[in-house]
Motif scaffolding. Sequence first.
Motif, mmCIF file in Angstrom:
data_model
loop_
_atom_site.group_PDB
_atom_site.id
_atom_site.type_symbol
_atom_site.label_atom_id
_atom_site.label_comp_id
_atom_site.label_asym_id
_atom_site.label_seq_id
_atom_site.Cartn_x
_atom_site.Cartn_y
_atom_site.Cartn_z
ATOM 1 N N ALA A 86 61.743 40.923 64.042
ATOM 2 C CA ALA A 86 61.803 41.104 62.587
ATOM 3 C C ALA A 86 62.906 42.086 62.204
ATOM 4 C CB ALA A 86 60.460 41.584 62.064
ATOM 5 N N ASP A 87 63.072 43.141 63.005
ATOM 6 C CA ASP A 87 64.130 44.117 62.748
ATOM 7 C C ASP A 87 65.505 43.475 62.912
ATOM 8 O OD1 ASP A 87 65.232 46.636 62.159
ATOM 9 O OD2 ASP A 87 65.406 47.107 64.300
ATOM 10 N N LEU A 88 65.670 42.667 63.927
ATOM 11 C CA LEU A 88 66.958 41.986 64.143
ATOM 12 C C LEU A 88 67.278 41.034 62.998
ATOM 13 C CD1 LEU A 88 66.795 41.161 67.949
ATOM 14 C CD2 LEU A 88 68.215 42.867 66.823
ATOM 15 N N ILE A 89 66.291 40.274 62.566
ATOM 16 C CA ILE A 89 66.498 39.333 61.460
ATOM 17 C C ILE A 89 66.823 40.091 60.180
ATOM 18 C CG2 ILE A 89 65.342 37.632 59.992
ATOM 19 C CD1 ILE A 89 63.832 36.736 62.524
ATOM 20 N N ALA A 90 66.129 41.185 59.922
ATOM 21 C CA ALA A 90 66.393 41.990 58.719
ATOM 22 C C ALA A 90 67.806 42.561 58.744
ATOM 23 C CB ALA A 90 65.366 43.103 58.602
ATOM 24 N N ARG A 91 68.231 43.065 59.904
ATOM 25 C CA ARG A 91 69.591 43.604 60.021
ATOM 26 C C ARG A 91 70.637 42.532 59.753
ATOM 27 N NH1 ARG A 91 69.897 47.306 65.441
ATOM 28 N NH2 ARG A 91 68.099 48.627 65.013
ATOM 29 N N MET A 92 70.457 41.367 60.368
ATOM 30 C CA MET A 92 71.428 40.282 60.193
ATOM 31 C C MET A 92 71.488 39.846 58.731
ATOM 32 S SD MET A 92 72.935 39.396 63.050
ATOM 33 C CE MET A 92 73.363 37.691 62.897
ATOM 34 N N THR A 93 70.330 39.702 58.111
ATOM 35 C CA THR A 93 70.282 39.258 56.720
ATOM 36 C C THR A 93 70.919 40.285 55.793
ATOM 37 O OG1 THR A 93 68.262 38.039 57.196
ATOM 38 C CG2 THR A 93 68.743 38.469 54.895
ATOM 39 N N ASN A 94 70.562 41.547 55.968
ATOM 40 C CA ASN A 94 71.109 42.595 55.099
ATOM 41 C C ASN A 94 72.614 42.745 55.289
ATOM 42 O OD1 ASN A 94 68.633 43.158 53.962
ATOM 43 N ND2 ASN A 94 68.158 44.785 55.414
ATOM 44 N N ASN A 95 73.084 42.691 56.524
ATOM 45 C CA ASN A 95 74.525 42.826 56.765
ATOM 46 C C ASN A 95 75.299 41.653 56.165
ATOM 47 O OD1 ASN A 95 74.076 45.210 58.093
ATOM 48 N ND2 ASN A 95 74.257 44.335 60.144
ATOM 49 N N ALA A 96 74.761 40.467 56.291
ATOM 50 C CA ALA A 96 75.428 39.294 55.722
ATOM 51 C C ALA A 96 75.451 39.369 54.203
ATOM 52 C CB ALA A 96 74.730 38.019 56.182
ATOM 53 N N GLN A 97 74.364 39.805 53.594
ATOM 54 C CA GLN A 97 74.315 39.934 52.140
ATOM 55 C C GLN A 97 75.265 41.021 51.654
ATOM 56 O OE1 GLN A 97 70.168 40.498 51.258
ATOM 57 N NE2 GLN A 97 69.738 38.302 51.238
ATOM 58 N N ALA A 98 75.363 42.124 52.389
ATOM 59 C CA ALA A 98 76.277 43.204 52.006
ATOM 60 C C ALA A 98 77.728 42.732 52.086
ATOM 61 C CB ALA A 98 76.061 44.417 52.892
ATOM 62 N N ALA A 99 78.063 42.005 53.125
ATOM 63 C CA ALA A 99 79.428 41.487 53.262
ATOM 64 C C ALA A 99 79.739 40.505 52.145
ATOM 65 C CB ALA A 99 79.599 40.824 54.627
ATOM 66 N N ARG A 100 78.789 39.661 51.806
ATOM 67 C CA ARG A 100 79.016 38.702 50.724
ATOM 68 C C ARG A 100 79.189 39.415 49.390
ATOM 69 N NH1 ARG A 100 75.319 33.658 48.652
ATOM 70 N NH2 ARG A 100 76.785 33.010 47.083
ATOM 71 N N SER A 101 78.409 40.446 49.140
ATOM 72 C CA SER A 101 78.517 41.201 47.889
ATOM 73 C C SER A 101 79.891 41.840 47.758
ATOM 74 C CB SER A 101 77.442 42.278 47.814
ATOM 75 O OG SER A 101 76.174 41.712 47.807
ATOM 76 N N VAL A 102 80.361 42.431 48.832
ATOM 77 C CA VAL A 102 81.677 43.066 48.807
ATOM 78 C C VAL A 102 82.764 42.020 48.573
ATOM 79 C CG1 VAL A 102 83.378 44.269 50.225
ATOM 80 C CG2 VAL A 102 81.023 45.054 50.177
ATOM 81 N N LEU A 103 82.679 40.905 49.254
ATOM 82 C CA LEU A 103 83.664 39.846 49.102
ATOM 83 C C LEU A 103 83.653 39.288 47.681
ATOM 84 C CD1 LEU A 103 85.794 38.254 50.607
ATOM 85 C CD2 LEU A 103 84.027 36.614 51.234
ATOM 86 N N ASP A 104 82.473 39.061 47.124
ATOM 87 C CA ASP A 104 82.377 38.578 45.741
ATOM 88 C C ASP A 104 82.990 39.573 44.768
ATOM 89 O OD1 ASP A 104 81.136 36.256 46.518
ATOM 90 O OD2 ASP A 104 79.105 36.935 46.006
#
Length: 94
Positions: free
Chosen positions: A18-36
């Motif tokens: 669950a921790d690994l999935i949360a990290r991957m999801t949060n990091n991907a969302q943060a990268a997308r937010s910055v790119l947007d």
Amino acid sequence: YDRILAQGIEFYHSTSSADLIARMTNNAQAARSVLDLVVTSYVRDLVTLIVLVGVMVWQQPALSLICFVVGPVAIYGVNRILKRVRNIAAMEFR
């Protein structure tokens, strides 16, 4: 993703899935937010610049022509001066 795949067995024993999935999801969302944000800001600023240059040319064509001729020459001169100042400053700090 590659860093997670490269981890050893001990990493997976000590970290929950669950921790690994949360990290991957949060990091991907943060990268997308910055790119947007970057893309949106870039497009908005580019359109603003084009519109403002158009307004400038429409309101004062002669002054705009002077700016388009003198501006690049002035920028080139300032860049040369800045380069000299940086070289002098670098020599003094050695």
